[in-house]
Design a protein around this motif. Structure first.
Motif, PDB file in Angstrom:
ATOM      1  N   GLY A 113     -73.497 -75.452  74.015  1.00 53.87           N
ATOM      2  CA  GLY A 113     -72.647 -76.539  74.474  1.00 53.87           C
ATOM      3  C   GLY A 113     -73.432 -77.563  75.275  1.00 53.87           C
ATOM      4  O   GLY A 113     -74.468 -77.244  75.864  1.00 53.87           O
TER       5      GLY A 113
ATOM      6  N   THR B  66     -74.345 -77.878  80.600  1.00 52.61           N
ATOM      7  CA  THR B  66     -74.820 -77.157  79.431  1.00 52.61           C
ATOM      8  C   THR B  66     -75.297 -75.782  79.872  1.00 52.61           C
ATOM      9  O   THR B  66     -75.535 -75.550  81.065  1.00 52.61           O
ATOM     10  CB  THR B  66     -75.968 -77.920  78.730  1.00 52.61           C
ATOM     11  OG1 THR B  66     -76.301 -77.275  77.487  1.00 52.61           O
ATOM     12  CG2 THR B  66     -77.213 -77.984  79.605  1.00 52.61           C
TER      13      THR B  66
ATOM     14  N   TRP C 238     -66.187 -69.797  69.255  1.00 54.28           N
ATOM     15  CA  TRP C 238     -66.859 -70.946  69.848  1.00 54.28           C
ATOM     16  C   TRP C 238     -66.715 -72.218  69.020  1.00 54.28           C
ATOM     17  O   TRP C 238     -66.705 -73.329  69.553  1.00 54.28           O
ATOM     18  CB  TRP C 238     -68.345 -70.656  70.050  1.00 54.28           C
ATOM     19  CG  TRP C 238     -68.656 -69.658  71.118  1.00 54.28           C
ATOM     20  CD1 TRP C 238     -67.774 -68.954  71.877  1.00 54.28           C
ATOM     21  CD2 TRP C 238     -69.965 -69.259  71.538  1.00 54.28           C
ATOM     22  NE1 TRP C 238     -68.454 -68.132  72.751  1.00 54.28           N
ATOM     23  CE2 TRP C 238     -69.791 -68.292  72.565  1.00 54.28           C
ATOM     24  CE3 TRP C 238     -71.254 -69.599  71.146  1.00 54.28           C
ATOM     25  CZ2 TRP C 238     -70.867 -67.683  73.201  1.00 54.28           C
ATOM     26  CZ3 TRP C 238     -72.334 -68.993  71.772  1.00 54.28           C
ATOM     27  CH2 TRP C 238     -72.141 -68.043  72.792  1.00 54.28           C
ATOM     28  N   LYS C 239     -66.639 -72.083  67.707  1.00 48.78           N
ATOM     29  CA  LYS C 239     -66.704 -73.246  66.816  1.00 48.78           C
ATOM     30  C   LYS C 239     -65.710 -74.327  67.193  1.00 48.78           C
ATOM     31  O   LYS C 239     -66.034 -75.529  67.156  1.00 48.78           O
ATOM     32  CB  LYS C 239     -66.484 -72.792  65.375  1.00 48.78           C
ATOM     33  CG  LYS C 239     -66.559 -73.925  64.358  1.00 48.78           C
ATOM     34  CD  LYS C 239     -66.376 -73.405  62.946  1.00 48.78           C
ATOM     35  CE  LYS C 239     -66.464 -74.534  61.923  1.00 48.78           C
ATOM     36  NZ  LYS C 239     -66.294 -74.042  60.530  1.00 48.78           N
TER      37      LYS C 239
ATOM     38  N   VAL D 183     -68.787 -77.625  72.196  1.00 44.70           N
ATOM     39  CA  VAL D 183     -69.288 -78.829  71.531  1.00 44.70           C
ATOM     40  C   VAL D 183     -70.562 -79.346  72.205  1.00 44.70           C
ATOM     41  O   VAL D 183     -70.829 -79.079  73.375  1.00 44.70           O
ATOM     42  CB  VAL D 183     -68.221 -79.946  71.530  1.00 44.70           C
ATOM     43  CG1 VAL D 183     -66.963 -79.476  70.818  1.00 44.70           C
ATOM     44  CG2 VAL D 183     -67.889 -80.399  72.955  1.00 44.70           C
ATOM     45  N   ASN D 184     -71.318 -80.092  71.425  1.00 43.15           N
ATOM     46  CA  ASN D 184     -72.466 -80.835  71.929  1.00 43.15           C
ATOM     47  C   ASN D 184     -72.114 -82.316  71.787  1.00 43.15           C
ATOM     48  O   ASN D 184     -71.993 -82.833  70.668  1.00 43.15           O
ATOM     49  CB  ASN D 184     -73.717 -80.487  71.108  1.00 43.15           C
ATOM     50  CG  ASN D 184     -74.957 -81.245  71.570  1.00 43.15           C
ATOM     51  OD1 ASN D 184     -74.878 -82.307  72.180  1.00 43.15           O
ATOM     52  ND2 ASN D 184     -76.129 -80.704  71.265  1.00 43.15           N
TER      53      ASN D 184
ATOM     54  N   GLU E 207     -73.728 -84.824  69.287  1.00 43.96           N
ATOM     55  CA  GLU E 207     -73.625 -84.709  67.838  1.00 43.96           C
ATOM     56  C   GLU E 207     -72.935 -85.905  67.194  1.00 43.96           C
ATOM     57  O   GLU E 207     -73.347 -86.360  66.115  1.00 43.96           O
ATOM     58  CB  GLU E 207     -72.905 -83.415  67.458  1.00 43.96           C
ATOM     59  CG  GLU E 207     -73.751 -82.174  67.671  1.00 43.96           C
ATOM     60  CD  GLU E 207     -73.092 -80.910  67.149  1.00 43.96           C
ATOM     61  OE1 GLU E 207     -73.761 -79.853  67.150  1.00 43.96           O
ATOM     62  OE2 GLU E 207     -71.910 -80.968  66.742  1.00 43.96           O
TER      63      GLU E 207
ATOM     64  N   LYS F  13     -76.029 -78.556  59.867  1.00 50.35           N
ATOM     65  CA  LYS F  13     -74.991 -77.778  60.546  1.00 50.35           C
ATOM     66  C   LYS F  13     -73.940 -77.296  59.548  1.00 50.35           C
ATOM     67  O   LYS F  13     -73.526 -76.126  59.586  1.00 50.35           O
ATOM     68  CB  LYS F  13     -74.346 -78.610  61.652  1.00 50.35           C
ATOM     69  CG  LYS F  13     -73.247 -77.874  62.424  1.00 50.35           C
ATOM     70  CD  LYS F  13     -72.697 -78.727  63.556  1.00 50.35           C
ATOM     71  CE  LYS F  13     -71.559 -78.019  64.281  1.00 50.35           C
ATOM     72  NZ  LYS F  13     -71.034 -78.814  65.418  1.00 50.35           N
TER      73      LYS F  13
ATOM     74  N   TYR G 205     -71.546 -69.361  64.583  1.00 54.19           N
ATOM     75  CA  TYR G 205     -71.556 -70.596  65.364  1.00 54.19           C
ATOM     76  C   TYR G 205     -72.807 -71.380  64.996  1.00 54.19           C
ATOM     77  O   TYR G 205     -73.878 -70.806  64.734  1.00 54.19           O
ATOM     78  CB  TYR G 205     -71.565 -70.294  66.870  1.00 54.19           C
ATOM     79  CG  TYR G 205     -71.602 -71.541  67.732  1.00 54.19           C
ATOM     80  CD1 TYR G 205     -70.491 -72.378  67.823  1.00 54.19           C
ATOM     81  CD2 TYR G 205     -72.757 -71.906  68.426  1.00 54.19           C
ATOM     82  CE1 TYR G 205     -70.519 -73.536  68.583  1.00 54.19           C
ATOM     83  CE2 TYR G 205     -72.790 -73.062  69.197  1.00 54.19           C
ATOM     84  CZ  TYR G 205     -71.674 -73.875  69.268  1.00 54.19           C
ATOM     85  OH  TYR G 205     -71.703 -75.032  70.021  1.00 54.19           O
TER      86      TYR G 205
ATOM     87  N   SER H  81     -74.852 -75.340  65.963  1.00 58.50           N
ATOM     88  CA  SER H  81     -74.847 -76.511  66.836  1.00 58.50           C
ATOM     89  C   SER H  81     -76.216 -77.161  66.831  1.00 58.50           C
ATOM     90  O   SER H  81     -77.237 -76.503  66.579  1.00 58.50           O
ATOM     91  CB  SER H  81     -74.495 -76.094  68.274  1.00 58.50           C
ATOM     92  OG  SER H  81     -74.599 -77.191  69.172  1.00 58.50           O
TER      93      SER H  81
ATOM     94  N   SER I  39     -79.188 -78.536  69.067  1.00 56.86           N
ATOM     95  CA  SER I  39     -79.674 -78.170  70.394  1.00 56.86           C
ATOM     96  C   SER I  39     -80.081 -79.420  71.158  1.00 56.86           C
ATOM     97  O   SER I  39     -80.838 -80.251  70.646  1.00 56.86           O
ATOM     98  CB  SER I  39     -80.867 -77.212  70.298  1.00 56.86           C
ATOM     99  OG  SER I  39     -81.247 -76.760  71.585  1.00 56.86           O
TER     100      SER I  39
ATOM    101  N   VAL J  75     -81.239 -77.883  64.717  1.00 65.43           N
ATOM    102  CA  VAL J  75     -79.908 -77.298  64.632  1.00 65.43           C
ATOM    103  C   VAL J  75     -80.082 -75.799  64.456  1.00 65.43           C
ATOM    104  O   VAL J  75     -80.968 -75.349  63.716  1.00 65.43           O
ATOM    105  CB  VAL J  75     -79.111 -77.881  63.454  1.00 65.43           C
ATOM    106  CG1 VAL J  75     -77.717 -77.276  63.375  1.00 65.43           C
ATOM    107  CG2 VAL J  75     -79.031 -79.403  63.557  1.00 65.43           C
TER     108      VAL J  75
END
Length: 272
Positions: free
Chosen positions: A12, A28, A203-204, A208-209, A212, A226, A236, A238, A240, A246
């Motif tokens: 995240g 984060t 988590w999906k 969130v990031n 993105e 992704k 999951y 994401s 980074s 990713v």
């Protein structure tokens, strides 16, 4: 003396506010992964300190490398002798993995040990922070919540031990300044520590990031990575940090390197 600086991923990443000084406050979780460089120091053969780099090519003046900045910071304080420094680079840069920060932090710690310098852990972290906001994380090197500009750390209770992680780095770098320029700070509804206490399979929808949305618009190939990881069964996935790497978390080992031609693909098992 040789050490093996490791990379990190972000679990995240919320960009919560823009500060008066132009920086951004973030939230984060930094999580260490076993993708490692190799860093060695030996007495200099030439009478001057030199940085020798193998592996992934790094352009630019070696004196500006964070490893050299770490050495120079202690050299000026403790009159250190010249060294030959050998870095084998395996952690890609411009990827959101903290490789340069890890190298710098490990260098400081190695110098402290090698020369038996009278430096406490707190002083070591203070020296690391002068090189980069996330450098002290690699002194602690266990999962931490990072706030402020990424320099305020608190422990978090999260373990991905046993999860297979696949990391994909496309042949593009995302400049951090570019990534920040296109984001809109927003206070999150749910805090990251609350989300990561849930099973990874949940988590999906919530973890969130914030980078993105803008990075995927500018670099749709990163978005595709992704999507592919999820299609291949990741619990999951994401980006980074600010990218461009990713990662995907899988309960079983996956051989999917062939799906990413021209990309750097690494897989390992989470250790913490």
């Amino acid at each position: 003396m040789i050490t093996f600086p490791n990379a990190k991923i972000n679990l995240g990443l919320n960009i919560v506010a823009k500060r008066p000084d132009g920086y951004h406050d973030i939230e984060t979780v930094f999580y260490p992964i076993p993708l490692r460089d190799a860093l060695e120091i030996v007495p200099s053969r030439s009478g001057k300190t030199e940085l020798h780099i193998s592996g992934i090519k790094i352009d630019g003046d070696p004196e500006k490398n964070l490893i050299m900045q770490a050495y120079r910071s202690f050299q000026s304080r403790f009159d250190l002798p010249p060294l030959d420094i050998y870095l084998h680079k395996a952690i890609p840069f411009g990827a959101g993995l903290g490789g340069g920060s890890a190298d710098a932090a490990y260098m400081l710690n190695m110098l402290r040990t090698f020369f038996k310098l009278p430096i406490s852990d707190d002083e070591l972290c203070e020296s690391a922070s002068s090189l980069g906001a996330d450098c002290p994380f690699f002194i602690y090197n266990h999962p931490l919540m990072a706030e402020g500009i990424g320099d305020i750390f608190t422990p978090v209770n999260v373990s991905l031990k046993g999860y297979h992680i696949i990391l994909v780095k496309p042949p593009v770098a995302v400049p951090t300044a570019e990534a920040y320029a296109k984001v809109k700070p927003t206070k999150p509804t749910l805090r990251i520590p609350d989300i990561i206490n849930k099973p990874v399979t949940e988590w999906k929808a919530e973890l969130v990031n914030d980078f993105e949305s803008s990075v995927f618009t500018a670099h749709p190939d990163i978005k595709k990575i992704k999507e592919t990881l999820y299609n291949e069964g990741a619990d999951y996935a994401s980006m980074s940090g600010s990218g461009s790497a990713v990662y995907g978390l899988f309960r079983e080992k996956k051989n999917i390197k062939k799906l990413f031609p021209g990309h750097l693909v690494w897989d390992g098992i989470c250790e913490i």
